[in-house]
Scaffold this motif. Structure first.
Motif, PDB file in Angstrom:
ATOM      1  N   ALA A 195      44.985  23.774  -0.202  1.00 17.29           N
ATOM      2  CA  ALA A 195      45.793  25.459  -1.118  1.00 17.29           C
ATOM      3  C   ALA A 195      46.789  25.897  -1.101  1.00 17.29           C
ATOM      4  O   ALA A 195      46.358  27.053  -1.898  1.00 17.29           O
ATOM      5  N   LEU A 196      47.448  26.117  -0.205  1.00 11.88           N
ATOM      6  CA  LEU A 196      48.540  26.753  -0.448  1.00 11.88           C
ATOM      7  C   LEU A 196      49.778  25.621  -1.624  1.00 11.88           C
ATOM      8  O   LEU A 196      49.634  25.034  -1.597  1.00 11.88           O
ATOM      9  N   ASP A 197      50.549  26.770  -2.078  1.00 11.75           N
ATOM     10  CA  ASP A 197      51.962  26.829  -2.920  1.00 11.75           C
ATOM     11  C   ASP A 197      52.389  25.992  -2.003  1.00 11.75           C
ATOM     12  O   ASP A 197      52.614  25.170  -0.838  1.00 11.75           O
ATOM     13  N   PRO A 198      53.291  24.218  -2.128  1.00 11.18           N
ATOM     14  CA  PRO A 198      53.846  23.130  -1.624  1.00 11.18           C
ATOM     15  C   PRO A 198      54.945  23.887  -0.963  1.00 11.18           C
ATOM     16  O   PRO A 198      55.004  23.699  -0.138  1.00 11.18           O
ATOM     17  N   ILE A 250      46.703  33.054  -6.234  1.00 12.52           N
ATOM     18  CA  ILE A 250      47.384  32.082  -7.573  1.00 12.52           C
ATOM     19  C   ILE A 250      46.727  30.122  -7.664  1.00 12.52           C
ATOM     20  O   ILE A 250      46.822  29.700  -6.275  1.00 12.52           O
ATOM     21  N   THR A 251      46.948  30.219  -8.376  1.00 11.28           N
ATOM     22  CA  THR A 251      46.640  28.454  -8.561  1.00 11.28           C
ATOM     23  C   THR A 251      48.056  28.223  -9.949  1.00 11.28           C
ATOM     24  O   THR A 251      48.709  29.469 -10.661  1.00 11.28           O
ATOM     25  N   ARG A 252      47.950  26.727  -9.928  1.00  9.84           N
ATOM     26  CA  ARG A 252      49.092  26.472 -10.238  1.00  9.84           C
ATOM     27  C   ARG A 252      48.158  25.314 -11.456  1.00  9.84           C
ATOM     28  O   ARG A 252      48.324  24.062 -10.873  1.00  9.84           O
ATOM     29  N   ASP A 253      48.771  25.238 -12.667  1.00  9.62           N
ATOM     30  CA  ASP A 253      48.176  24.196 -13.505  1.00  9.62           C
ATOM     31  C   ASP A 253      46.729  24.405 -13.014  1.00  9.62           C
ATOM     32  O   ASP A 253      45.746  22.900 -13.107  1.00  9.62           O
ATOM     33  N   GLY A 254      46.020  24.752 -12.808  1.00  7.41           N
ATOM     34  CA  GLY A 254      44.659  24.986 -12.314  1.00  7.41           C
ATOM     35  C   GLY A 254      44.248  24.752 -11.131  1.00  7.41           C
ATOM     36  O   GLY A 254      42.897  24.835 -10.622  1.00  7.41           O
ATOM     37  N   GLU A 255      45.164  24.495 -10.570  1.00  2.23           N
ATOM     38  CA  GLU A 255      44.583  24.267  -9.204  1.00  2.23           C
ATOM     39  C   GLU A 255      45.391  25.650  -7.968  1.00  2.23           C
ATOM     40  O   GLU A 255      46.127  26.221  -7.847  1.00  2.23           O
ATOM     41  N   PRO A 256      44.703  25.687  -6.973  1.00  2.49           N
ATOM     42  CA  PRO A 256      45.064  26.835  -5.684  1.00  2.49           C
ATOM     43  C   PRO A 256      46.371  25.934  -5.439  1.00  2.49           C
ATOM     44  O   PRO A 256      46.794  24.992  -4.702  1.00  2.49           O
ATOM     45  N   ALA A 257      47.321  27.726  -4.913  1.00  2.00           N
ATOM     46  CA  ALA A 257      48.340  27.281  -4.580  1.00  2.00           C
ATOM     47  C   ALA A 257      49.196  29.186  -4.513  1.00  2.00           C
ATOM     48  O   ALA A 257      49.876  29.632  -4.781  1.00  2.00           O
ATOM     49  N   ALA A 258      48.221  28.621  -3.665  1.00  2.00           N
ATOM     50  CA  ALA A 258      48.256  30.092  -2.898  1.00  2.00           C
ATOM     51  C   ALA A 258      49.026  31.176  -2.121  1.00  2.00           C
ATOM     52  O   ALA A 258      50.152  29.508  -1.732  1.00  2.00           O
TER      53      ALA A 258
END
Length: 109
Positions: free
Chosen positions: A27-30, A80-88
């Motif tokens: 669920a984290l930003d890559p 935070i999300t990116r393209d609707g996906e979790p990116a904390a």
């Protein structure tokens, strides 16, 4: 042991929250994921037992945490999300032995 005024399982949207260590990391930003893994490795090396207590959370969950005083922000780096996906870009790390209880007191001794 979590000492929340409102059990997280009763917060609207809680079913969508990451529940496992793998899910928290996913669920984290890559770009942020290796930072968290590295920090946790360093803490283990120092004798701590870090776990991710919270990573990405929905705006509904964040609002409930704000209302109960468990967060000071209505929206933050956990949401935070990116393209609707979790990116904390935030995690709450606690020591497995102490959770949210008295770990800070132990750490400061």
């Amino acid at each position: 042991v979590q000492t929340c005024a409102l059990p997280i399982s009763r917060v609207p949207g809680a079913a969508r929250l990451p529940q496992t260590p793998e899910a928290h990391l996913a669920a984290l930003d890559p770009g942020y994921r290796p930072v968290v893994v590295g920090l946790m490795d360093e803490l283990r090396h120092l004798g701590y037992q870090p776990i991710i207590a919270s990573s990405w959370r929905s705006l509904d969950v964040q609002a409930a945490l704000f209302r109960t005083g468990q967060s000071k922000v209505r929206c933050g780096f956990h949401n935070i999300t990116r393209d609707g996906e979790p990116a904390a870009l935030a995690v709450d790390l606690v020591d497995r032995r102490w959770g949210w209880r008295d770990g800070w007191d132990r750490l400061c001794r």
